[in-house]
Design an enzyme around this catalytic site. Sequence first.
Site, short mmCIF file in Angstrom:
data_model
loop_
_atom_site.label_atom_id
_atom_site.label_comp_id
_atom_site.label_asym_id
_atom_site.label_seq_id
_atom_site.Cartn_x
_atom_site.Cartn_y
_atom_site.Cartn_z
CG MET A 76 2.56 2.44 6.94
SD MET A 76 4.29 2.86 7.23
CE MET A 76 4.20 3.35 8.94
CB CYS A 77 0.40 4.62 0.44
SG CYS A 77 -1.16 3.80 0.76
CG HIS A 78 5.47 1.60 -1.41
ND1 HIS A 78 4.69 0.69 -0.74
CD2 HIS A 78 6.74 1.36 -1.05
CE1 HIS A 78 5.47 -0.08 0.00
NE2 HIS A 78 6.73 0.31 -0.17
CB ILE A 113 -4.55 2.83 -0.74
CG1 ILE A 113 -4.38 1.59 0.13
CG2 ILE A 113 -4.79 4.06 0.14
CD1 ILE A 113 -5.63 1.16 0.90
CD GLU A 114 -2.20 4.20 -4.60
OE1 GLU A 114 -1.07 4.45 -4.18
OE2 GLU A 114 -2.77 3.10 -4.39
CG ASP A 128 -16.72 21.72 -0.60
OD1 ASP A 128 -16.94 22.36 0.45
OD2 ASP A 128 -16.12 22.22 -1.58
#
Length: 165
Positions: A76-78, A113-114, A128
């Site tokens: 749902m992120c633009h 969110i980014e 990693d």
Amino acid sequence: MSDPLTHFNDQNRAKMVDVTAKQVTARTATATGTIRMQPATLDRIHAGTMKKGDVLAVAQVAGIMAAKQTSNLIPMCHLIPLTGIDIHFTDNNQDTITATATVKTKHVTGVEIETLLAVQTTLLTIYDMCKAIDRGMVIDNVHLVEKDGGKSGHFQFGEAPESQA
């Protein structure tokens, strides 16, 4: 309910929120998180002797790349044109690295969110790069530190909700 759910359409199915009418403003978000490891692992990162290369340089690039891919990973992120991404590292010279990311845009929706994805990916990349010698690393305390811009204004982690605009 006085606060209707914004991510559902009239059929109660998921939708991306329409931000067409929102104001373009400068928006910034900063997030942070840590990765705990064996002291010998941090020593090797400092010495630059990890077999996969420069751990922090690779992790930094991975975090930047992740922020730019957020809308491909979080449904749902633009798609947001990012105007700046910066990732910094600090450590305690014992067993913990802290990654802090700041993401900026001038757009109609924020970049929280980014910046959180940038931090998570940065820390996962450290894992990693070092897992061959230390599979017991722990990623912890990833959170939004601060955000500014947009209708909801300023947020500072740890501030009481009533003091936030």
